[in-house]
Design an enzyme around this catalytic site. Structure first.
Site, PDB file in Angstrom:
ATOM      1  N   ASP A 206      12.652  -4.576  -4.104  1.00 29.59           N
ATOM      2  CA  ASP A 206      11.851  -4.928  -5.235  1.00 29.59           C
ATOM      3  C   ASP A 206      10.626  -6.043  -5.129  1.00 29.59           C
ATOM      4  O   ASP A 206      10.924  -6.735  -4.182  1.00 29.59           O
ATOM      5  CB  ASP A 206      12.434  -5.009  -6.583  1.00 29.59           C
ATOM      6  CG  ASP A 206      13.774  -5.864  -6.366  1.00 29.59           C
ATOM      7  OD1 ASP A 206      13.433  -7.143  -5.969  1.00 29.59           O
ATOM      8  OD2 ASP A 206      14.875  -5.734  -6.796  1.00 29.59           O
TER       9      ASP A 206
ATOM     10  N   ASN B  74      18.067  -6.750  -7.719  1.00 32.84           N
ATOM     11  CA  ASN B  74      19.025  -6.484  -8.694  1.00 32.84           C
ATOM     12  C   ASN B  74      19.878  -5.548  -8.520  1.00 32.84           C
ATOM     13  O   ASN B  74      20.558  -4.860  -9.461  1.00 32.84           O
ATOM     14  CB  ASN B  74      17.810  -6.010  -9.899  1.00 32.84           C
ATOM     15  CG  ASN B  74      17.321  -4.620  -9.361  1.00 32.84           C
ATOM     16  OD1 ASN B  74      17.649  -4.238  -8.300  1.00 32.84           O
ATOM     17  ND2 ASN B  74      16.434  -4.056 -10.245  1.00 32.84           N
TER      18      ASN B  74
ATOM     19  N   ASP C 197      -1.638  -1.055  -1.450  1.00 35.85           N
ATOM     20  CA  ASP C 197      -1.908   0.292  -0.798  1.00 35.85           C
ATOM     21  C   ASP C 197      -2.804   1.199  -1.817  1.00 35.85           C
ATOM     22  O   ASP C 197      -2.124   1.500  -2.874  1.00 35.85           O
ATOM     23  CB  ASP C 197      -0.515   0.983  -0.401  1.00 35.85           C
ATOM     24  CG  ASP C 197      -0.573   1.951   0.736  1.00 35.85           C
ATOM     25  OD1 ASP C 197      -1.589   2.567   0.781  1.00 35.85           O
ATOM     26  OD2 ASP C 197       0.166   1.900   1.674  1.00 35.85           O
TER      27      ASP C 197
ATOM     28  N   GLU D 174      -7.097   4.359   6.705  1.00 31.86           N
ATOM     29  CA  GLU D 174      -5.943   4.884   7.415  1.00 31.86           C
ATOM     30  C   GLU D 174      -6.821   6.181   7.711  1.00 31.86           C
ATOM     31  O   GLU D 174      -7.045   6.793   7.078  1.00 31.86           O
ATOM     32  CB  GLU D 174      -4.739   5.279   6.528  1.00 31.86           C
ATOM     33  CG  GLU D 174      -3.751   6.008   7.449  1.00 31.86           C
ATOM     34  CD  GLU D 174      -2.607   6.718   6.728  1.00 31.86           C
ATOM     35  OE1 GLU D 174      -1.524   7.306   7.597  1.00 31.86           O
ATOM     36  OE2 GLU D 174      -3.078   7.206   5.853  1.00 31.86           O
TER      37      GLU D 174
ATOM     38  N   ASP E  89      16.325  -6.304  -2.034  1.00 31.32           N
ATOM     39  CA  ASP E  89      16.682  -6.074  -3.326  1.00 31.32           C
ATOM     40  C   ASP E  89      17.124  -7.275  -4.261  1.00 31.32           C
ATOM     41  O   ASP E  89      17.609  -7.955  -3.653  1.00 31.32           O
ATOM     42  CB  ASP E  89      17.830  -5.009  -3.388  1.00 31.32           C
ATOM     43  CG  ASP E  89      18.340  -4.584  -4.559  1.00 31.32           C
ATOM     44  OD1 ASP E  89      17.658  -4.742  -5.498  1.00 31.32           O
ATOM     45  OD2 ASP E  89      19.320  -4.004  -4.833  1.00 31.32           O
TER      46      ASP E  89
ATOM     47  N   ASP F 290      -5.125   4.801   1.928  1.00 32.00           N
ATOM     48  CA  ASP F 290      -4.354   5.804   2.235  1.00 32.00           C
ATOM     49  C   ASP F 290      -5.404   7.249   2.631  1.00 32.00           C
ATOM     50  O   ASP F 290      -6.261   7.466   1.940  1.00 32.00           O
ATOM     51  CB  ASP F 290      -3.431   6.245   1.298  1.00 32.00           C
ATOM     52  CG  ASP F 290      -2.274   7.113   1.797  1.00 32.00           C
ATOM     53  OD1 ASP F 290      -1.334   6.774   2.831  1.00 32.00           O
ATOM     54  OD2 ASP F 290      -2.245   8.421   1.357  1.00 32.00           O
TER      55      ASP F 290
ATOM     56  N   HIS G 145       5.830   2.608   8.565  1.00 28.18           N
ATOM     57  CA  HIS G 145       6.750   3.408   7.872  1.00 28.18           C
ATOM     58  C   HIS G 145       6.595   4.895   8.187  1.00 28.18           C
ATOM     59  O   HIS G 145       7.667   5.726   7.630  1.00 28.18           O
ATOM     60  CB  HIS G 145       6.728   3.276   6.489  1.00 28.18           C
ATOM     61  CG  HIS G 145       5.269   3.707   5.726  1.00 28.18           C
ATOM     62  ND1 HIS G 145       4.054   3.118   6.004  1.00 28.18           N
ATOM     63  CD2 HIS G 145       5.172   4.609   5.005  1.00 28.18           C
ATOM     64  CE1 HIS G 145       3.094   3.886   5.803  1.00 28.18           C
ATOM     65  NE2 HIS G 145       3.667   4.771   4.981  1.00 28.18           N
ATOM     66  N   ASP G 146       5.612   5.268   9.092  1.00 27.69           N
ATOM     67  CA  ASP G 146       5.394   6.682   9.382  1.00 27.69           C
ATOM     68  C   ASP G 146       5.802   6.921  10.783  1.00 27.69           C
ATOM     69  O   ASP G 146       6.032   8.121  10.923  1.00 27.69           O
ATOM     70  CB  ASP G 146       3.977   7.037   9.100  1.00 27.69           C
ATOM     71  CG  ASP G 146       3.777   7.234   7.665  1.00 27.69           C
ATOM     72  OD1 ASP G 146       4.333   7.483   6.806  1.00 27.69           O
ATOM     73  OD2 ASP G 146       2.245   6.870   7.383  1.00 27.69           O
TER      74      ASP G 146
HETATM   75  C1  NOJ Z   1      -0.071   8.151   4.600  1.00 31.74           C
HETATM   76  C2  NOJ Z   1       1.364   7.341   4.199  1.00 31.74           C
HETATM   77  O1  NOJ Z   1       1.315   6.488   5.385  1.00 31.74           O
HETATM   78  C3  NOJ Z   1       2.314   8.311   4.363  1.00 31.74           C
HETATM   79  O2  NOJ Z   1       3.615   7.682   4.241  1.00 31.74           O
HETATM   80  C4  NOJ Z   1       2.183   9.296   3.114  1.00 31.74           C
HETATM   81  O3  NOJ Z   1       3.122  10.247   3.151  1.00 31.74           O
HETATM   82  C5  NOJ Z   1       0.918  10.198   3.311  1.00 31.74           C
HETATM   83  N1  NOJ Z   1      -0.225   9.369   3.773  1.00 31.74           N
HETATM   84  C6  NOJ Z   1       0.302  10.603   2.145  1.00 31.74           C
HETATM   85  O4  NOJ Z   1       0.057   9.925   1.223  1.00 31.74           O
END
Ligand code: NOJ
Length: 533
Positions: A33, A27, A102, A267, A25, A204, A329-330
């Site tokens: 950011d 700010n 992305d 993906e 971050d 995605d 992140h998933d």
């Molecule tokens: C895959 C992304 O990595 C995930 O974070 C997202 O929730 C779903 N696609 C929907 O876009």
């Protein structure tokens, strides 16, 4: 698998995923950011990766933290503006790094002007840019499809008396890729960013992009049990991986190729035979790298890993370049899943297998389990299905940079809590400790970069011990043996027939005794092999 010689950057390189909300971050609003990313680029360069994949940075109501895009050609004000983006890309390129954005083509935000128009009336010119259907015979949804985040995939629109489709949240309506105007608009989006100099895209859920024309019910999944996500009650036979989606992938590739040296990462979660089809053919190539998540999805033992590696390598088309992912992140943090000692073994696996590795921010510090009090959980997927314990927040906590307040990530309370052990587990502390996970990653990344065997070399699986995974990487006169002990006990290993065991060039342990033919508990080692005699 044979050694490759003709190699573009994305075959040799390592991709580093930055989740912009949680990197730095600048700010004081507790949310990362773009200026923050710029401030940390020297760290990324010194880590020794080659490309940054930045999770979505576009204007978004943040229902799914950026995967709900309200303007494909802008920058979310929380993250900055186009001028900051331009600065980011030139600073990235100045360090010899690449930038992948992305691209989220399957769905937009329900706040995107296209959807606002589309839902305004049945005869609006953008009506067909999304997927609208009449109610089923019983007045309910048009079919049985289930959203990936639970519940029906269809949302009723009172004003126009039809349902719209959403594979994820109802705030993420699916776009209609059968509509030529939508397709042209999306090509313009890709051109907009390619013209600005981006080096490629992570796309995605690319395999979701087209649905069966007749929208038949999906078949029931006989293997489903209530502990599993509701989505998996059905086999997504008609809602994903349709033949026409490959046509789109060919078109995107053609567009990317018209810009020269750019890369598309798709993906895709599919079994090997269908996954491999996303490479296309040499005449009609599709994505360069269909993301391979098998290290995340499979049990952590040598026998399973050996099997998935062999099957995956065996499924690739001759021209297809492999890739491996170990965190995102998933997905749950790798160190939370396998423990810190094995996380080093996992790092060695990721960086020595044949193919492009993707490393997720924070995994280089070995961030493991994180406690998130229920009132601070933000992941919409988790909040919809909390009983299934599938929260993604645990992998999205801010990067701990040092032991200053809020770990140097921000001057304010961050949007998600820090890792519990941030005072000790942070970049500054690990940079100063030559035995830290971070220094281990830096060493391995440097080794990989300097080694043709590891970057482009051939790959041969060895060994049959259920606790030890071993393989040879070879290029020119460099032959390396990788031995990974997946167990918490010392194990013996054999030098491959006809070779001599040379120097130990890396180990997950500070002091390795591996020359004796034994790998210690949780030890991974890279040896040089001496000539075949
Ligand atoms: C895959 C992304 O990595 C995930 O974070 C997202 O929730 C779903 N696609 C929907 O876009």
């Amino acid at each position: 698998m044979a050694e490759r010689r003709d190699t573009p950057w994305w075959e040799r390189g390592v991709i580093y995923q930055i989740y912009p909300r949680s990197f730095q971050d600048s700010n004081g609003d507790g949310i990362g950011d773009l200026a923050g990313v710029i401030a940390r680029l020297d760290y990324v360069a010194q880590l020794g990766v080659d490309a940054i994949w930045l999770s979505p940075i576009f204007p978004s109501p943040m229902a799914d933290f950026g995967y709900d895009v309200a303007d494909y050609c802008g920058i979310e004000p929380l993250f900055g503006d186009l001028a900051t983006f331009d600065r980011l890309i030139s600073e990235i390129h100045a360090r010899g790094l690449k930038l992948l954005l992305d691209f989220v083509p399957n769905h937009s935000s329900d706040q995107h002007p296209w959807f606002i128009e589309s839902r305004s009336s049945r005869d609006n010119p953008k009506r067909d840019w999304y997927i609208w259907r009449d109610a089923g015979a019983d007045g309910g949804p048009p079919n049985n499809w289930i959203s990936d985040f639970g519940g029906s995939s269809w949302e009723w629109d009172e004003a126009t008396g039809q349902y719209y489709l959403h594979a994820f949240l109802k705030e993420q309506p699916d776009l209609n890729w059968r509509n030529p105007e939508l397709r042209a608009a999306m090509s313009d989006v890709l051109r907009f960013w390619l013209d600005r100099g981006v080096d490629g895209f992570r796309i995605d859920v690319i395999w979701h992009m087209i649905k069966h024309e007749a929208f038949p019910d999906n078949p029931l999944n006989p293997a489903w049990t209530p502990e599993v996500r509701e989505r998996d009650k059905l086999i997504q036979l008609h809602s994903t991986d349709q033949p026409e989606a490959h046509t789109i992938s060919v078109e995107m590739r053609r567009l990317a190729d018209s810009y020269g040296d750019r890369v598309l990462v798709g993906e895709i979660f599919l079994p090997n035979d269908r996954h491999a089809k996303w490479y296309g053919t040499p005449e009609q190539p599709q994505v360069h790298l269909p993301f391979n998540f098998q290290l995340i999805e499979n049990p952590w033992d040598a026998a399973s890993l050996r099997q998935i590696i062999a099957d995956y390598e065996g499924s690739l088309p001759a021209f297809g370049w492999p890739n491996w992912v170990i965190g995102s992140h998933d997905a749950p943090r790798i160190a939370a899943r396998v423990g810190e000692a094995q996380a080093r073994v996992a790092a060695m696996l990721l960086l020595t297998l044949r193919g492009t590795p993707t490393l997720y921010q924070g995994d280089e510090l070995g961030i493991g389990e994180v406690t998130i009090p229920p009132e601070r959980m933000r992941d919409p997927q988790h909040l919809r299905e909390p009983e299934r314990g599938i929260g993604r927040d645990r992998s999205r906590t801010p990067m701990p940079w040092n032991d200053a307040p809020f770990a140097g990530f921000s001057t304010a309370e961050p949007w998600l809590p820090l890792n519990d052990d941030w005072r000790a587990r942070n970049v500054a502390a690990q940079s100063a400790d030559e035995h830290s996970m971070l220094r281990f990653f830096q060493k391995l990344l440097a080794l990989r970069r300097s080694s043709p065997a590891l970057t482009i070399g051939s790959f041969t699986l060895k060994g049959a011990d259920d606790e030890v995974l071993s393989y040879i990487r070879q290029a020119g006169d460099e032959t390396l043996l990788i031995v990974l002990n997946l167990s918490s006990q010392a194990r013996r290993f054999a030098t491959p027939h006809g070779y001599g065991l040379g120097d130990t060039i890396a180990s997950t342990l500070a002091r390795s005794d591996a020359k004796t033919g034994t790998v210690a508990a949780d030890e991974g080692v890279i040896f040089r092999l001496t000539g075949k005699h």
